[in-house]
Structure formats: structure tokens, C-alpha cells
Design an enzyme around this catalytic site. Structure first.
Site, PDB file in Angstrom:
ATOM      1  N   PHE A  26     -53.875 -65.484  23.682  1.00  0.00           N
ATOM      2  CA  PHE A  26     -55.252 -65.043  23.956  1.00  0.00           C
ATOM      3  C   PHE A  26     -55.857 -64.286  22.763  1.00  0.00           C
ATOM      4  O   PHE A  26     -55.452 -64.485  21.610  1.00  0.00           O
ATOM      5  CB  PHE A  26     -55.303 -64.180  25.223  1.00  0.00           C
ATOM      6  N   ARG A  61     -44.885 -70.298  20.043  1.00  0.00           N
ATOM      7  CA  ARG A  61     -44.374 -70.507  21.394  1.00  0.00           C
ATOM      8  C   ARG A  61     -44.192 -71.988  21.708  1.00  0.00           C
ATOM      9  O   ARG A  61     -44.823 -72.850  21.117  1.00  0.00           O
ATOM     10  CB  ARG A  61     -45.364 -69.914  22.404  1.00  0.00           C
ATOM     11  N   LYS A  70     -56.432 -82.333  28.767  1.00  0.00           N
ATOM     12  CA  LYS A  70     -55.889 -82.811  27.487  1.00  0.00           C
ATOM     13  C   LYS A  70     -54.827 -81.823  27.018  1.00  0.00           C
ATOM     14  O   LYS A  70     -54.996 -80.619  27.100  1.00  0.00           O
ATOM     15  CB  LYS A  70     -57.044 -82.873  26.493  1.00  0.00           C
ATOM     16  N   LYS A  81     -56.078 -70.363  16.474  1.00  0.00           N
ATOM     17  CA  LYS A  81     -55.068 -69.359  16.156  1.00  0.00           C
ATOM     18  C   LYS A  81     -53.769 -70.018  15.709  1.00  0.00           C
ATOM     19  O   LYS A  81     -53.194 -69.638  14.679  1.00  0.00           O
ATOM     20  CB  LYS A  81     -54.836 -68.511  17.410  1.00  0.00           C
ATOM     21  N   PHE A  96     -64.965 -74.690   9.794  1.00  0.00           N
ATOM     22  CA  PHE A  96     -65.358 -75.879  10.551  1.00  0.00           C
ATOM     23  C   PHE A  96     -66.410 -76.604   9.722  1.00  0.00           C
ATOM     24  O   PHE A  96     -67.204 -75.971   9.018  1.00  0.00           O
ATOM     25  CB  PHE A  96     -65.929 -75.455  11.913  1.00  0.00           C
ATOM     26  N   THR A 145     -53.375 -73.109  14.664  1.00  0.00           N
ATOM     27  CA  THR A 145     -53.676 -73.851  13.446  1.00  0.00           C
ATOM     28  C   THR A 145     -53.618 -72.917  12.241  1.00  0.00           C
ATOM     29  O   THR A 145     -53.065 -73.262  11.185  1.00  0.00           O
ATOM     30  CB  THR A 145     -55.080 -74.486  13.583  1.00  0.00           C
ATOM     31  N   TRP A 151     -57.155 -76.603   8.221  1.00  0.00           N
ATOM     32  CA  TRP A 151     -57.332 -77.720   9.150  1.00  0.00           C
ATOM     33  C   TRP A 151     -57.597 -79.007   8.370  1.00  0.00           C
ATOM     34  O   TRP A 151     -57.032 -80.059   8.674  1.00  0.00           O
ATOM     35  CB  TRP A 151     -58.502 -77.414  10.102  1.00  0.00           C
ATOM     36  N   ALA A 166     -49.449 -65.236  29.033  1.00  0.00           N
ATOM     37  CA  ALA A 166     -50.067 -64.143  28.294  1.00  0.00           C
ATOM     38  C   ALA A 166     -50.822 -63.179  29.216  1.00  0.00           C
ATOM     39  O   ALA A 166     -51.390 -62.207  28.752  1.00  0.00           O
ATOM     40  CB  ALA A 166     -51.003 -64.690  27.222  1.00  0.00           C
TER      41      ALA A 166
END
Lengths: 558, 558
Positions: free
Chosen positions: B303, B96, B107, B73, B383, B75, B411, B275
Site C-alpha cells: 500500500f 513479496r 487481471k 512501486k 509515464f 516496478t 519501465w 497489508a
């Protein structure tokens, strides 16, 4: 005649863009990291690049034992810095950052006063460049990782009754002094006792102020003892594997903060360890960097000379390889009167006799400081009610002590008022008369170090410590910590451990209540009396009156 | 073919000085407050000065229910922003800020990924400009003042068993979830139960993100309920007189932070409320300011669309008078496959049938979003393993829903890869087809509001709430809180309250465990299921591997 308040004067400041201040010091734009238009950090790369420069002269500003009359140590530091610049010297000052929490309790701490101030004072009393928040975060990360380690099986076999590492928050919050944590069942860990100190009391703060560079910082963080096992063997921060992430959190905070005085002269404001359980000076990084980019560096130490200057010499200078070229001992006529037995309400009336009596305190500090091999100039920080006869009494006393007292009117006049002081301090610093040496060697036993400070500085007859404390000191010596200096935590109001004993008491004893090892900072804390590491708020906290006015200015903070 | 990691790409970023980014937006130097050379805050004065400007177009990026496959989202938000700039639009993004604590657990969260990132990513994942520290400080001040009030006589008659105001720290520290405070005797106060949440869960965070300006901020802070008396009457923050000082602490934090994308386009990164127990969007100040200085503003909500977009519409837009001109619903082929029943390990293999089955989740979100009167464009975040047939299946499905799906390769290719998406989004936003309206009116009863969201968005048959909860809602209505929107706190993984129910479940119930009044933020939190407000660290926290490498770069944070 009416005087403007500190905040009124600060608001009228004609600040220059911080890059202009950096330009004076030769710091290139890319190495000055701005925080707004009036604050900046100096990059680590630049700090590294100036290491080969010749060092300037180091001037320490310290004071007599504090009294409710006020002495004006920071004010004098700022005034002297401005005075030196005014007489054509390339000078900068190095002072400590303010703790956030206490501002909401009593009237806030400022950065100097009158016309000898560092600006922006609002920022410096609030978040500034976030250094203390970074310290709180790094400290909190280690706290969380310790309890997390216990939660996941406690492979290191930490005795939950012997976790030494308390938590910290930069707020006066007495409810957190003593708490029980990990309550509520299996998912929340193993219940144990804990508590919070205020951030400035964190060993991380002391380390940030003593570390030479980021590598040294990481090593010292790893060296901290966080807990003991049932067999009393120590568990280190590095066993928890927290020191790397803590260093990442402290990376920016290690860089000194550049601001300016009201007269647009450069000032580093960096670090602020407690002056009781820690050494109470600004950071080594700031001081050593300043010495490489300015010809004169004026810095200060916490509390009176018996605590602040002693630690500056025996801890900071020893560890950082620094040597002061001149010490300025700040006194006021009013404080001399209080030391001479006058009540605060009666300070307005001339009382030469009381001044003379009170000079005993001044005299002992002069003597003590000379014991470190450094020349001492007394700065009489002028107050409007001082009479000529009173000032003369202090001057005569200082002369009789083989020192000299110079009246300084920086509070009223800024650098102009400190010119005489600046000229004399520059002369002394340049004279090469300083033969600085700490008053005890590394090799002396820990207890003898305590005795040395107690007898030579406090003029006590004896140090009282029970067998448990002496055994603890011996154990640390066996473990390889015997070469550390001692960090005395006692009242700042007296040479003795009794805050009501003003002047120059003798014949007293120094009872040691407790000793603590700050293995990362590199000193043994010797607690003599009640030391509060988490203050509370008063009945009517200053916070109740702090607010933004209609113009967006902060009211009530100062 | 091998791909560079996010951090490698971020380190190679050719960042421009932040003033150049500000120049693009027309922000004068004096109104851009730098934090280093690559971050800045926009001054409140400047924000005030642009209020009369025409507003740009608002684009919300939301997503299907999150799966372990990842949707992208943020990205997509960044990629779309870069794409819009690339096709000649003056666009900026609003996202945010990241919470510090969680970075040391798993991570760390990043700001986008691949070639669609916001930089400096290290800073954004650490202290950034100190906003969250300011929130922690303001929250902590109120905590200290509440216990201080009780300590000094408790004039307000706070029931110590009913203190609602918990403490916060920006760290994952499960040991602090449930604690006993004020232990240790008279000097430390009256023992009571307490606990810490993580800073992003603070009502102060939600307020900072919803407040229009500093005056509104102060009023909302004062409105917060901090405790109840024995007679159940509320004690407000303003009774404690903390809101003024809290506002002073939050003064700088209220100013949006300007950074840049890898393609040097402007981005506001500001605020970051939870959220679940909060509304999960960046600040109103950032969004409304961006709309005044850019022609297109791309923002995101937390979310999936059932939680994030619903709250964006029903809480943020309603309260701030905003209306999205286009909604972008992010999906991936992989996530469709997981929704269609494929295990994570098998996502690499083509499975058009599973994609088609999983599209049920996508379809319901489209339908829901259209219920707000806004046009929806599906962004298929590409992807490398996606096959043409799989992508085609999503496109066909979207078309059948009266929407459209556009493949986006940001991406891999940055803004260039998002050009098609950007063109279509710009067209839709300019078309004026949006007829935005929240899905319930202010006047509806609180319970009916809950039912409306549960039935129209979650497609539940019923809301289960016992009498105690219904009575509580009625009491709040009597006290004047009935006009507030509801803030649903449920699992993000499903339309239902069962995280394992993927796809588009029906026939389920929504059990309400608890309701909480956030009187300052201005919503009623409806807790459906377990909500964790203080995370713990995993067995091997990421912190153990975070460190500075020899070049001074941060390793292990990403």
C-alpha cells in the site's frame, strides 16, 4: 537381531543427483525440471518426443485382499524394479503419490519399506512437487466459480439443491464433511448445503491420472458434470468456463515426477486417485512415458486384485491402450494365515494348516487375473518369522493353480533379494504369453458391466439395485454414457461387500447403494457399502508427535 | 509508438540458469535448491552460515496513497535494483509472493512491469515454489486438529462459540466466508459457525514472514490463540499440539526463493502477508539473508507509506532489528493529478496546477517518513504522457520539502532508465545520515500506540474507540501483550479512514471498530473500517479467459 526402521534406512540412502538418474534414461538436462537435488519433473516436450519409441514390457504388481498383517505391494514393486535392474534390465517403477492429510492421522504412508524404498521419502509424504496442491487449487477454482455464477444471477439456472461438485482439501477434517455455505447475508450468496472431500477423491485427480495429454485433460475437465437444473439436465464444467484456467493450474502437475530407489534406479511417482470411488492407479502419462524410455515398467494398483487390478485392466488399460505382459500377485505367509482364520496376535507361530486354508483367497485372485488373459507370478514377500514349511505350502498351492510362487527377500536385501522374482518375471514378460483383454466390452449395458464384475471377480450370486438406480443407469445410457466402464467402490478387505468375510466367500450378494457419473474421468462409480471420502483424525493424531528434531530432521511422520 | 505488454516482454526474457544467479551471490550449488531451471530456494544451512557477514545497505521503496492511475512501486523496486547493479553495485531486491486466488478474479498481479520485471512471471503468479500451499496446509491442519479435539471430548473445554481460528483457502470464494460446519450428525462433530479467509490473511503467513528461523517459527505458531473457554481464558495452538507438525509443513517454505530480473540480477521473492490485517512485507528471512550476501537490498512495503512503510518501520524493522538506510517514495505525475482532483479520464492532458495541488499527499508522506529519522528520495516513475512542466512541478515541490525528486524511466528502459535514481540512492544510503527509530516505544500503552500512529501519520484529531475495545486492550496489557506493536487495518486510499479523501486531509477521526490479537505474529490488529479477508470473484472472472494456447503458453493470466 534388530532391524533398522524404514526412516533410518531412508536417511542413510546414498542418493545420486536426480540428473544422473535422468541420464540413465537418456533424459537431457533441459527436459528434466529439478525440484531440489533429488526430485524432478520430466518436461511435456520430452514426453512428446519419445512417443515414437518402441514400448517396453508392462508388469503389474497387485495383491491378495489386504489384511492387518500387511502384504507389501509397494515394497515388492520397488524390490522387483531393483531386482530387474540388478539382473541387467533397464527397468523403472511407476507408483502413486501419497496424500498429505492422512499422514497427520495415523502413522504415515511410506514409499515401500525396508531396503526396497523410494526416496526422498519425507518429501513424498509431504508436499513433494506440489501436484496434489495443484489439484486442490484447480478443484477449488471450479467450486468458487460455480457459487460465483449463482451469486451473479445464475444464468445457467443451476438448482442450488443439486450442485454435485463438492469442495476438497488435502486434510482429514471431518468437520467439513457436511456444511452450509454462503451464509451471512446478500453479499455472501445463496445459502445451500455443501461439503468437502479429501483431495484424492476429486474427479480432477482421476482425470489427471487418465488424461493422455494437456488437450485431453482440458476436454475431460470440461466434460465434468457439476450440477443439475430443476429439469435434471446437467450443467458441465465447460458451461462455467473453468476448464481452461484449471488446465493452466494443472500444467506442471501433468508432468511425471522422477525420483530414485535406494539402489539409485529410476522411479516415476505420479498421481494418486482413490482406489474406491476412482481407479486407484498412478498416471497414464507416467506409465506410458516410462514404457517409452525403459525396457521394463513395474507398476502397482490400489487395494487387492479384486479392486485394484480389475480397475487397472478394465479402466486404465482399456482407456490408455495398455496391456500388461505379466502380473505379480503379492502375498505373505502371515496374510495367508489371517485368511486361514488366525488372529493377528498369533501370527508369529508356525501354522501350515492355516496357511493352506488361507490360500483360497490367493487362488481366487490367480483365477480372476487369468480371466484377463495375463500370466500370473505369485511373489511371497518374505517376513522374518516365516518358516520353510509355510512358504512351501504357498508354493505348492500356487503350482496347483497353474501359477508359481517365488520367495522374495527385497525388504531385507533390496534388489538382491528380488533377483529370482525378477528373472522369472522377465522371462514371463518376454515370453509373449499374455493375451490381455478386459472382461467386458464397451458396448455392454452399465448394469451388465456391474454384474460381470460382481459375478466373475467377486463371485457373487447377484447384484441388488433398486429401480431408481437402474433407471439412473438407463438415463445415462440414453445420454451417451453407456460405453463407459464401471468403477466399483466396495470394501477392500473381502471379495464380498462384508469386510469380515476373508478367504474366498461365495453365495453373497452385491448391493448397490448409489451410482455416480464421473463424466470427465470417464467411468460410472458404483458404490456398494459405506465409502468415506473425507476421513477424520483419531483421538491422538500422529500430528501431535510430528516435529523437527534439533538436527532439523523430521520425527514422528513415519 | 506502441509498447509491448508485460507478458510479451517477460516471454522474451533471456533468463540465465538459476545457479548462475546464485553464483553471483556466492551461493554454492548444494545450497541452492532448484525448482525448475529458473527458481531456487536457498538452504537453511547456507542462511545460517552467512549470519556473521557484514550487512549491506537497506533501501525501502514505498509510495504515495494508491490511486487508480497506478504508481508502480514494485516496478520501481525492480528498476532500482537493476539500476544499482548497472552502476556496479552488488544489489538484490526482496519482494513479496503473489496470492494465487485473486489472479482468477481480476487481471492478475505481476512482478513489476515493462522492462522492470522479475521472471518467471507465470510461475510467480501460479504455484511458484509452493510456499502458499504449505501455509494453507499448515493452517488447515490446525483447523482440523481443533475440531478433532472438540470431537473427541474437548478436554481443553473450548467454547465452540469462541473458536477464533478460521479456515483458509487460496481462492476468492465468497461462499465460504460464513459457513456452518460439523453438520450431519454425531460422526461429524459438534455443529458450530465458522468461515474461510484467503490464505494471505492467515496468521501463519504473518508468522512465516516475521520468524527469524525454524525454532522461532515453531514458538510463534505455538503462541497463537485459537479459541477461548467460557471463562474467556485463551486456548493456544500449543495446547492443541499442532505447532510441531505445522513447522514440518513449513520447513521448505521458510527458505527464500531466488529468481532473477529481466537483466539477470538476483531477487528474493518470499512471503506475502496482507497489508491490512498483517504487516504487508516480504519475509524477514529473505531480507536479512539478502543483507548478508549483497551490498544493497531494495525491498518494498504494501500500500502507501501511511500503512506499508509505517508497518515496515514499526513492526518489521523493530522486531527484526533492521534499519533502512534510505527510503524511496514512489509517485507519478498522473497520481499527483488525481490527488489534485483530476478524473481518471482526463489524466492524458497536461495540468501543472493539478499536479501542484496533488503534491500535498506526497509532501505529507515525506514529512512522515522523516519522522522515522530516514532520508527520503522521491522517485517519479515516468509515464509516456508526462510533460516536462509537470515533472518539474513535482521536483520543485520535493525540493521545497527538503527532499529531492528523480525522474526514473525503468519501465521503458530497465536498469538504464533508473541509473540516476540508483546513483542518488546509493549516495544517500552510504552517507550514514539515516538515524532510524520507530515512532513509539514498546512500553507505550496499546491505545497510545494507536493514537500515535493516528495523529503523527494519519494526522487525525482523535481516535474513537468504545469502552469494550479499550477494556480489551487493557486486558491484553495485563496478560503481557502490552509491549506488542499495533498493526493498523484501514483503507489504503487515504490518510483518513474515508477512501474518498485524497490529498492531505486533516481534522478527521479514526474510529476503531475492532481489535484482534495476533499473539504468534506479535502484533495487535486495529481494524478501522471494513476489511475484507475473503474476496469474491467478479461477474466475469478472469478465469473464464485463462487457458493454454496451442504453443502451450498461458493466455489471459496477465
Amino acid at each position: 537381531m534388530s532391524y533398522k526402521s524404514d526412516i533410518e534406512i531412508a536417511r542413510e540412502a546414498q542418493k545420486k543427483p536426480i540428473q544422473e538418474i535422468g541420464d540413465k534414461l537418456g533424459i537431457p538436462t533441459e527436459h528434466l525440471l529439478p525440484y531440489g537435488h533429488d526430485k524432478a519433473k520430466v518436461s511435456q516436450d520430452y514426453i512428446n518426443s519419445v512417443q515414437g519409441n518402441k514400448s517396453g514390457k508392462l508388469i503389474l504388481v497387485t495383491a491378495i485382499n489386504p489384511t492387518p498383517a500387511g502384504e507389501g505391494k509397494t515394497t515388492t514393486t520397488v524390490g522387483l524394479g531393483d531386482g530387474l535392474n540388478r539382473i541387467g534390465k533397464k527397468a523403472m517403477i511407476c507408483i502413486r503419490e501419497a496424500s498429505l492429510g492422512p499422514n497427520f492421522g495415523m502413522k504415515g504412508g511410506a514409499a515401500g519399506g525396508g531396503y526396497a524404498q523410494v526416496v526422498p521419502m519425507e518429501d513424498m509424504n509431504l508436499h513433494f512437487t506440489g501436484d496434489f496442491h495443484a489439484i486442490t487449487s484447480a478443484h477449488s477454482l471450479l467450486s468458487a466459480m460455480i457459487d460465483n455464477h449463482i451469486y451473479w444471477g445464475n444464468e445457467l439456472e443451476i438448482d442450488v439443491r443439486r450442485v454435485q461438485w463438492r469442495r476438497v482439501v488435502d486434510m482429514n477434517d471431518r468437520a467439513l464433511r457436511q456444511i452450509n455455505v454462503s451464509l451471512g447475508g446478500v453479499a455472501n450468496g445463496f445459502p445451500r448445503e455443501g461439503g468437502f472431500d479429501i483431495t484424492v477423491a476429486s474427479e480432477v485427480m482421476a482425470i489427471l491420472c487418465l488424461a493422455k495429454d494437456l488437450q485431453d485433460l482440458e476436454k475431460r475437465l470440461g466434460d465434468m458434470i457439476v450440477a443439475y437444473r430443476r429439469d435434471r439436465s446437467p450443467v458441465f464444467c465447460r458451461d462455467i468456463k473453468a476448464e481452461g484456467a484449471m488446465t493452466v493450474l494443472l500444467k506442471d502437475a501433468m508432468q511425471p515426477n522422477l525420483v530414485q530407489t535406494l539402489e539409485n534406479n529410476p522411479a516415476f511417482v505420479h498421481g494418486g486417485p482413490f482406489a474406491n470411488i476412482a481407479h486407484g492407479c498412478n498416471s497414464v502419462t507416467a506409465t506410458t512415458t516410462a514404457l517409452k524410455i525403459a525396457d521394463y515398467v513395474v507398476t502397482e494398483a490400489g487395494f487387492g486384485a479384486d479392486l485394484g487390478a480389475e480397475k487397472f485392466m478394465n479402466i486404465k488399460c482399456r482407456k490408455a491402450g495398455l496391456a500388461p505382459d505379466c502380473v505379480v500377485l503379492v502375498a505373505t505367509v502371515r496374510a495367508m494365515k489371517m485368511n486361514g482364520g488366525v488372529a493377528k496376535a498369533d501370527l508369529g507361530a508356525e501354522n501350515v494348516e492355516a496357511v493352506k486354508n488361507g490360500c483360497a483367497n490367493l487362488g481366487r485372485h490367480i483365477e480372476n487375473l487369468k480371466g484377463f488373459g495375463v500370466p500370473v507370478v505369485v511373489a511371497v514377500n518374505h517376513f522374518v518369522t516365516d518358516t520353510d514349511a509355510e512358504v512351501a505350502a504357498v508354493s505348492e498351492f500356487a503350482k496347483a493353480q497353474g501359477s508359481e510362487a517365488i520367495l522374495s527377500r527385497h525388504w531385507e536385501l533390496g534388489g538382491e533379494g528380488a533377483e529370482a522374482l525378477a528373472r522369472r518375471v522377465a522371462e514371463v514378460a518376454e515370453s509373449g504369453t499374455s493375451q490381455f483383454s478386459p472382461i467386458y466390452p464397451d458396448e455392454m449395458s452399465l448394469f451388465e458391466k456391474i454384474e460381470t464384475v460382481a459375478k466373475r471377480i467377486y463371485r457373487a450370486d447377484e447384484v441388488l439395485a433398486d429401480k431408481k438406480i437402474r433407471d439412473q443407469l438407463k438415463l445415462w445410457e440414453e445420454q451417451g454414457y453407456g460405453n463407459l466402464p464401471v468403477c466399483m467402490a466396495k470394501t477392500q478387505y473381502s471379495f464380498s461387500t462384508d469386510p469380515n468375510l476373508r478367504g474366498a466367500p461365495t453365495g453373497h450378494s452385491v448391493p448397490v447403494r448409489e451410482v455416480r457419473l464421473s463424466a470427465g474421468a470417464g467411468f460410472v462409480v458404483v458404490v456398494c457399502g459405506e465409502i468415506m471420502t473425507m476421513p477424520g483424525l483419531p483421538r491422538t493424531p500422529a500430528a501431535e508427535n510430528i516435529h523437527l528434531n534439533e538436527g532439523g530432521q523430521i520425527e514422528g511422520l513415519f
